[in-house]
Design an enzyme around this catalytic site. Structure first.
Site, short mmCIF file in Angstrom:
data_model
loop_
_atom_site.label_atom_id
_atom_site.label_comp_id
_atom_site.label_asym_id
_atom_site.label_seq_id
_atom_site.Cartn_x
_atom_site.Cartn_y
_atom_site.Cartn_z
N GLN A 4 -27.47 68.15 23.79
CA GLN A 4 -28.53 66.66 23.83
C GLN A 4 -29.08 65.98 24.86
OE1 GLN A 4 -26.56 66.91 19.48
NE2 GLN A 4 -29.32 65.44 19.88
N HIS A 5 -29.46 65.03 24.76
CA HIS A 5 -30.19 63.84 26.21
C HIS A 5 -30.11 64.12 27.14
CE1 HIS A 5 -28.09 62.45 22.66
NE2 HIS A 5 -26.87 62.98 22.44
N ASP A 60 -27.93 71.34 20.59
CA ASP A 60 -26.95 71.77 20.07
C ASP A 60 -25.99 71.66 18.96
OD1 ASP A 60 -25.66 69.47 20.69
OD2 ASP A 60 -24.56 70.65 22.68
#
Length: 476
Positions: A75-76, A238
């Site tokens: 992520q991110h 995830d």
């Protein structure tokens, strides 16, 4: 003669590697799999992810017989594309903390100069309070540190979005797609409203407004795989993929001990924590996934094993041979800075070192207990947001440690269920691919792995001693 089965592929493009699993779309039976490593570092050329996917897919026997595919990913991360779809610069990953100052600035700016007001405003707007991990803070860093690259950025997306797009037969920028789970980690999309906050994107980018992926439904087709025509599911982050792979339900808390430590809970309502401890993320099914993440997890045990010159099995044996609480020896494991609490420049600290506690067993015990105490704090933070906890599921590489399994129930104060080792992010992506293929209202009901139960008496005093020491460390 039995009918040919339909196969689906799930991809986990994670921090350290790409994993590909091929499963039966109806039963979930694993047919074959492959893996390829990603480069080290917190800034990575996205092309390395595509190369690793190609290698992992080849090791898994190829994709020619696969009917649908979906990607779960870290992520991110910030992936910037120019008007031609070319990557502008290396992607900044979730664990790159150079944007810590940008996060603090964004909080204050939205609050009109007041930090407390800013935290409330961010929590109300998007269910999260900026920290260095989130995409929006990385975009602010880009705007300030590399304005020319910010000017070139025509579109910004997340790692799983980018890989899905690269696998698609249609690579126009306006076909970029994401899902609720991953979009909720950007800091400019709200899981509560289901809408982008373009004003916050522009705030992050100093007035610039790059294109962002459309947010697809949980099982919506977002394209077809180049070369084969297999359907592409929307993919997800995830943690949401792992929850889907485990068939987690409301009341479940998943504790994942991998590169990062993650506590996430499936709920039917959105969470907005003004402290920023709990991020109000969405899951991959239409529910919500309030989440607490730490930077320091399995690698705490790696570091302890390295210091002691032992393997992980021996580290576990040593930890279990020492008394509960390690006779007062406490490791606060901020070895890479920390995200929760938000201390990007912190370092680890060892307290209570005496002649009595200067033994390998005591250090091993302190490492395991320090790791678990940080995660226990995460569970309590989620509970404080009104989330009920019926089951704790323990996954990730470090969940295989006997010491972690046996000590976790006492420190968490709850029984712990450990599924067998597996690639649950890739499995969740495969389950989403099967869902996309079926067009059903719910994901397929695959057989779930057997769970091993662990119970222990409460570890009296361990968390209290850790909290006392951590309070001193937090103030460093």
């Amino acid at each position: 003669m039995s009918a040919a089965r339909t196969l689906v592929a799930g991809v986990d493009t994670s921090t350290q590697a790409c994993k590909v699993v091929i499963r039966d779309a109806t039963t979930g039976e694993l047919v074959r799999s492959g893996r390829a490593a990603h480069p080290d570092g917190t800034a990575v050329p996205p092309a390395a992810w595509e190369a690793a996917f190609t290698a992992a897919a080849e090791e898994a026997g190829g994709l020619d017989d696969v009917a649908a595919l979906a990607v779960g990913g870290q992520q991110h991360g910030m992936v910037c594309l120019d008007a031609d779809g070319t990557v502008v610069r290396d992607a900044l990953l979730w664990n790159d903390v150079r944007s810590a100052g940008a996060a603090a600035d964004l909080i204050t700016e939205l609050g009109g100069g007041d930090e407390a007001a800013g935290r409330q405003a961010w929590a109300d707007a998007v269910g999260v309070v900026p920290v260095a991990s989130f995409t929006g803070t990385k975009l602010r860093w880009l705007a300030d540190a590399e304005p020319d690259n910010a000017d070139r950025t025509a579109a910004v997306c997340l790692p799983h979005d980018w890989l899905t797009w690269r696998l698609s037969a249609d690579r126009r920028l306006d076909t970029l797609a994401t899902d609720r789970g991953d979009a909720s980690g950007t800091a400019y999309w709200s899981a509560r409203t289901g809408e982008y906050r373009f004003d916050l994107l522009e705030l992050a980018m100093r007035g610039r407004r790059p294109a962002v992926p459309r947010v697809a439904g949980p099982a919506e087709q977002v394209g077809v795989l180049a070369g084969t025509g297999a359907l592409l599911g929307p993919g997800t982050g995830d943690n949401a993929a792992a929850a889907l792979g485990l068939a987690a339900r409301p009341g479940d808390v998943i504790v994942s001990i991998g590169t990062s430590g993650v506590v996430s809970a499936v709920t039917t309502t959105a969470v907005a924590d003004v402290t920023g401890t709990v991020a109000g993320f969405a899951d991959a099914t239409g529910n919500h996934l309030p989440l607490v993440a730490t930077l320091n997890a399995a690698r705490v045990l790696d570091a302890a094993a390295t210091m002691l010159g032992v393997d992980h099995a021996t580290l576990s044996d040593l930890a279990l041979s020492a008394p509960s609480g390690a006779d007062g020896l406490v490791l606060v494991p901020y070895l890479e800075g920390e995200r929760t609490p938000n201390l990007p420049d912190a370092t680890g600290a060892l307290h209570g070192l005496t002649l009595r506690t200067a033994t390998p067993a005591h250090l091993a015990r302190a490492a395991v207990e320090g790791l678990l105490c940080g995660l226990a704090d995460g569970i309590e933070a989620v509970v404080a947001q009104g989330v009920s906890v019926e089951r704790v599921l323990l996954i990730g590489g470090a969940a295989r440690s006997a010491a972690v399994q046996q000590l976790a129930p006492g420190i968490f104060g709850r029984p712990v269920l450990v599924p067998p080792p597996g690639e649950y992010v890739a499995d969740g992506a495969a389950r989403q691919a099967a869902w996309t293929l079926s067009g059903d209202a719910e994901p397929p009901a695959w057989d779930q792995p057997g769970l091993q139960a662990f119970e222990a008496a409460p570890a009296t005093g361990v968390r209290e001693r850790y909290a006392e020491v951590r309070g001193r460390t937090d103030g460093q």
